[in-house]
Design a protein around this motif. Structure first.
Motif, PDB file in Angstrom:
ATOM      1  N   ALA A 193       0.832  -1.207   0.000  1.00  0.00           N
ATOM      2  CA  ALA A 193       0.000   0.000   0.000  1.00  0.00           C
ATOM      3  C   ALA A 193       0.862   1.250   0.000  1.00  0.00           C
ATOM      4  O   ALA A 193       0.564   2.242  -0.685  1.00  0.00           O
ATOM      5  CB  ALA A 193      -0.926   0.003   1.210  1.00  0.00           C
ATOM      6  N   VAL A 194       1.939   1.224   0.774  1.00  0.00           N
ATOM      7  CA  VAL A 194       2.854   2.367   0.829  1.00  0.00           C
ATOM      8  C   VAL A 194       3.475   2.615  -0.540  1.00  0.00           C
ATOM      9  O   VAL A 194       3.518   3.749  -1.040  1.00  0.00           O
ATOM     10  CB  VAL A 194       3.952   2.125   1.887  1.00  0.00           C
ATOM     11  N   LEU A 195       3.952   1.548  -1.185  1.00  0.00           N
ATOM     12  CA  LEU A 195       4.629   1.694  -2.478  1.00  0.00           C
ATOM     13  C   LEU A 195       3.650   2.038  -3.596  1.00  0.00           C
ATOM     14  O   LEU A 195       3.940   2.876  -4.450  1.00  0.00           O
ATOM     15  CB  LEU A 195       5.380   0.396  -2.803  1.00  0.00           C
ATOM     16  N   ALA A 196       2.480   1.416  -3.601  1.00  0.00           N
ATOM     17  CA  ALA A 196       1.522   1.639  -4.687  1.00  0.00           C
ATOM     18  C   ALA A 196       0.935   3.047  -4.671  1.00  0.00           C
ATOM     19  O   ALA A 196       0.577   3.588  -5.718  1.00  0.00           O
ATOM     20  CB  ALA A 196       0.393   0.611  -4.619  1.00  0.00           C
ATOM     21  N   THR A 197       0.822   3.637  -3.502  1.00  0.00           N
ATOM     22  CA  THR A 197       0.253   4.987  -3.420  1.00  0.00           C
ATOM     23  C   THR A 197       1.318   6.072  -3.474  1.00  0.00           C
ATOM     24  O   THR A 197       0.991   7.261  -3.513  1.00  0.00           O
ATOM     25  CB  THR A 197      -0.552   5.165  -2.116  1.00  0.00           C
ATOM     26  N   GLY A 198       2.588   5.679  -3.475  1.00  0.00           N
ATOM     27  CA  GLY A 198       3.645   6.676  -3.439  1.00  0.00           C
ATOM     28  C   GLY A 198       3.633   7.442  -2.133  1.00  0.00           C
ATOM     29  O   GLY A 198       3.839   8.661  -2.094  1.00  0.00           O
ATOM     30  N   ALA A 199       3.410   6.720  -1.042  1.00  0.00           N
ATOM     31  CA  ALA A 199       3.312   7.345   0.276  1.00  0.00           C
ATOM     32  C   ALA A 199       4.681   7.852   0.741  1.00  0.00           C
ATOM     33  O   ALA A 199       5.723   7.525   0.156  1.00  0.00           O
ATOM     34  CB  ALA A 199       2.749   6.349   1.290  1.00  0.00           C
ATOM     35  N   THR A 200       4.656   8.647   1.804  1.00  0.00           N
ATOM     36  CA  THR A 200       5.883   9.200   2.373  1.00  0.00           C
ATOM     37  C   THR A 200       6.052   8.687   3.805  1.00  0.00           C
ATOM     38  O   THR A 200       5.123   8.768   4.609  1.00  0.00           O
ATOM     39  CB  THR A 200       5.823  10.737   2.398  1.00  0.00           C
ATOM     40  N   ILE A 225      -4.457  10.055  -1.072  1.00  0.00           N
ATOM     41  CA  ILE A 225      -5.697   9.326  -1.348  1.00  0.00           C
ATOM     42  C   ILE A 225      -5.851   9.186  -2.859  1.00  0.00           C
ATOM     43  O   ILE A 225      -5.977  10.182  -3.568  1.00  0.00           O
ATOM     44  CB  ILE A 225      -6.910  10.060  -0.759  1.00  0.00           C
ATOM     45  N   PRO A 226      -5.819   7.968  -3.384  1.00  0.00           N
ATOM     46  CA  PRO A 226      -5.919   7.782  -4.841  1.00  0.00           C
ATOM     47  C   PRO A 226      -7.347   7.964  -5.340  1.00  0.00           C
ATOM     48  O   PRO A 226      -8.310   7.932  -4.565  1.00  0.00           O
ATOM     49  CB  PRO A 226      -5.447   6.341  -5.034  1.00  0.00           C
ATOM     50  N   LYS A 227      -7.467   8.161  -6.660  1.00  0.00           N
ATOM     51  CA  LYS A 227      -8.796   8.231  -7.284  1.00  0.00           C
ATOM     52  C   LYS A 227      -9.480   6.875  -7.214  1.00  0.00           C
ATOM     53  O   LYS A 227     -10.667   6.767  -6.922  1.00  0.00           O
ATOM     54  CB  LYS A 227      -8.666   8.681  -8.745  1.00  0.00           C
ATOM     55  N   ARG A 228      -8.721   5.830  -7.516  1.00  0.00           N
ATOM     56  CA  ARG A 228      -9.200   4.454  -7.433  1.00  0.00           C
ATOM     57  C   ARG A 228      -8.087   3.598  -6.854  1.00  0.00           C
ATOM     58  O   ARG A 228      -6.911   3.833  -7.121  1.00  0.00           O
ATOM     59  CB  ARG A 228      -9.568   3.891  -8.814  1.00  0.00           C
ATOM     60  N   ALA A 229      -8.455   2.577  -6.098  1.00  0.00           N
ATOM     61  CA  ALA A 229      -7.451   1.664  -5.556  1.00  0.00           C
ATOM     62  C   ALA A 229      -8.131   0.382  -5.109  1.00  0.00           C
ATOM     63  O   ALA A 229      -9.328   0.366  -4.799  1.00  0.00           O
ATOM     64  CB  ALA A 229      -6.701   2.296  -4.386  1.00  0.00           C
ATOM     65  N   ALA A 230      -7.347  -0.675  -5.060  1.00  0.00           N
ATOM     66  CA  ALA A 230      -7.848  -1.956  -4.554  1.00  0.00           C
ATOM     67  C   ALA A 230      -6.670  -2.844  -4.183  1.00  0.00           C
ATOM     68  O   ALA A 230      -5.570  -2.709  -4.745  1.00  0.00           O
ATOM     69  CB  ALA A 230      -8.729  -2.662  -5.581  1.00  0.00           C
ATOM     70  N   TYR A 231      -6.915  -3.723  -3.230  1.00  0.00           N
ATOM     71  CA  TYR A 231      -5.909  -4.698  -2.811  1.00  0.00           C
ATOM     72  C   TYR A 231      -6.503  -6.088  -2.912  1.00  0.00           C
ATOM     73  O   TYR A 231      -7.626  -6.335  -2.471  1.00  0.00           O
ATOM     74  CB  TYR A 231      -5.487  -4.426  -1.365  1.00  0.00           C
ATOM     75  N   PHE A 258      -1.447  -4.481  -4.877  1.00  0.00           N
ATOM     76  CA  PHE A 258      -2.123  -3.225  -4.572  1.00  0.00           C
ATOM     77  C   PHE A 258      -2.037  -2.343  -5.821  1.00  0.00           C
ATOM     78  O   PHE A 258      -0.945  -2.034  -6.284  1.00  0.00           O
ATOM     79  CB  PHE A 258      -1.481  -2.513  -3.383  1.00  0.00           C
ATOM     80  N   VAL A 259      -3.200  -1.979  -6.339  1.00  0.00           N
ATOM     81  CA  VAL A 259      -3.288  -1.124  -7.535  1.00  0.00           C
ATOM     82  C   VAL A 259      -3.853   0.226  -7.117  1.00  0.00           C
ATOM     83  O   VAL A 259      -4.873   0.283  -6.411  1.00  0.00           O
ATOM     84  CB  VAL A 259      -4.197  -1.771  -8.599  1.00  0.00           C
ATOM     85  N   ALA A 260      -3.195   1.305  -7.545  1.00  0.00           N
ATOM     86  CA  ALA A 260      -3.674   2.649  -7.218  1.00  0.00           C
ATOM     87  C   ALA A 260      -3.589   3.545  -8.446  1.00  0.00           C
ATOM     88  O   ALA A 260      -2.548   3.617  -9.107  1.00  0.00           O
ATOM     89  CB  ALA A 260      -2.862   3.251  -6.083  1.00  0.00           C
ATOM     90  N   GLN A 261      -4.699   4.217  -8.754  1.00  0.00           N
ATOM     91  CA  GLN A 261      -4.750   5.158  -9.864  1.00  0.00           C
ATOM     92  C   GLN A 261      -4.926   6.564  -9.304  1.00  0.00           C
ATOM     93  O   GLN A 261      -5.807   6.818  -8.475  1.00  0.00           O
ATOM     94  CB  GLN A 261      -5.913   4.830 -10.809  1.00  0.00           C
ATOM     95  N   SER A 262      -4.067   7.474  -9.750  1.00  0.00           N
ATOM     96  CA  SER A 262      -4.141   8.870  -9.338  1.00  0.00           C
ATOM     97  C   SER A 262      -3.998   9.753 -10.572  1.00  0.00           C
ATOM     98  O   SER A 262      -3.862   9.261 -11.698  1.00  0.00           O
ATOM     99  CB  SER A 262      -3.040   9.188  -8.330  1.00  0.00           C
ATOM    100  N   ASP A 263      -4.013  11.065 -10.361  1.00  0.00           N
ATOM    101  CA  ASP A 263      -3.870  11.990 -11.493  1.00  0.00           C
ATOM    102  C   ASP A 263      -2.522  11.847 -12.180  1.00  0.00           C
ATOM    103  O   ASP A 263      -2.386  12.174 -13.360  1.00  0.00           O
ATOM    104  CB  ASP A 263      -4.045  13.437 -11.002  1.00  0.00           C
ATOM    105  N   ARG A 297       0.012   2.998 -10.333  1.00  0.00           N
ATOM    106  CA  ARG A 297       1.108   2.273  -9.694  1.00  0.00           C
ATOM    107  C   ARG A 297       0.596   0.911  -9.242  1.00  0.00           C
ATOM    108  O   ARG A 297      -0.506   0.802  -8.697  1.00  0.00           O
ATOM    109  CB  ARG A 297       1.666   3.055  -8.497  1.00  0.00           C
ATOM    110  N   VAL A 298       1.408  -0.113  -9.471  1.00  0.00           N
ATOM    111  CA  VAL A 298       1.068  -1.484  -9.090  1.00  0.00           C
ATOM    112  C   VAL A 298       2.199  -2.041  -8.240  1.00  0.00           C
ATOM    113  O   VAL A 298       3.336  -2.128  -8.691  1.00  0.00           O
ATOM    114  CB  VAL A 298       0.866  -2.383 -10.329  1.00  0.00           C
TER     115      VAL A 298
END
Length: 263
Positions: free
Chosen positions: A123-130, A165-171, A187-192, A196-197
């Protein structure tokens, strides 16, 4: 266990001093205590972080959630704002291990340990978290460095993690039945900024899959993910599953995650 002393700091400053002096930080203890019981780990001093209030709390900051390192999995799973705005993260937290693990395990402990089959790092990597520490802020792409290895320096503690917070995401994951760790998790996350997968359980640490990201950036559909060939050459092969099986799981679980994200 071998003999050890237990310290219980109540401030972050005291916890940092103990860690800098060589004490092993104790978060949820889901990995550390088990390894100590087996005498695979023998720290002479533990610093129990459960009394450090600065490491707890979940807040929304604009389009991000800032989650304290000592937040338990159940805290994240049951948080109403996360359930509403970032349900994929709440779902991930609600399906880690078993009930006892979710009651004791922590976000910071999971990320700092970087088990190659842990859920949270994906989740951290897929969302590009800090990752926010007592010294600095580290981008997810720079934080995870391989098997049980991160960018954390000696004496450095995770304070919180900031999740965009991504536009769409799922695990999606397939559990290994004996341990409840994911055989493979996606973990798939779509943002503007794109898609990222992140893949956990399949290699020597969490990693992003560029082929799937590129395909899903062009068309965010299960069919697009299905068209990507998954190379098994660098994947794990063990008594639970072959590398080829894990490669197939990466494809199948990504398709399921995309379908779930689309609703």
């Amino acid at each position: 266990m071998y003999a050890f002393t237990l310290e219980r700091p109540t401030t972050l400053a005291d916890a940092v001093k103990l860690a800098a002096a060589g004490a092993k930080p104790l978060a949820g203890g889901q990995t550390l205590l088990a390894s100590m019981k087996l005498r695979l780990s023998a720290p002479e001093q533990l610093a129990d972080l459960s009394g450090v209030k600065e490491l707890t709390g979940i807040t929304r900051d604009g389009n991000s959630f800032v989650i304290g390192a000592m937040s338990r999995h159940l805290d994240v799973a049951n948080h109403a704002d996360i359930q509403a705005a970032f349900p994929a993260l709440a779902y991930l937290a609600a399906h880690i291990g078993d009930r006892q693990v979710r009651a004791m395990g922590t976000l910071g402990g999971s990320v700092a340990n970087n088990d190659p089959a842990a859920c949270y790092p994906s989740a951290v990597l897929a969302t590009g978290a800090t990752v926010v520490t007592n010294k600095r802020e580290v981008a997810a792409d720079d934080f995870f460095q391989g098997l049980f290895t991160t960018a954390l320096e000696d004496g450095e503690l995770i304070k919180a993690i900031r999740f965009p917070i991504p536009k769409r995401a799922a695990y999606e994951k397939l559990r290994q039945k004996a341990s409840n760790f994911p055989l493979v998790g996606i973990f798939v996350a779509q943002s503007d900024s794109g898609v990222r997968v992140a893949v956990t359980g399949a290699g020597n640490g969490v990693f992003r899959h560029k082929g799937l990201e590129d395909a899903l950036a062009k068309a965010f559909t299960p069919e697009s993910a299905a068209g990507v060939k998954i190379d098994a050459s660098d994947l794990n092969s063990d008594l639970h599953a072959s590398a080829d099986y894990r490669a197939n799981l990466i494809s199948v679980l990504t398709q399921r995650a995309v379908a779930k994200a689309l609703g």
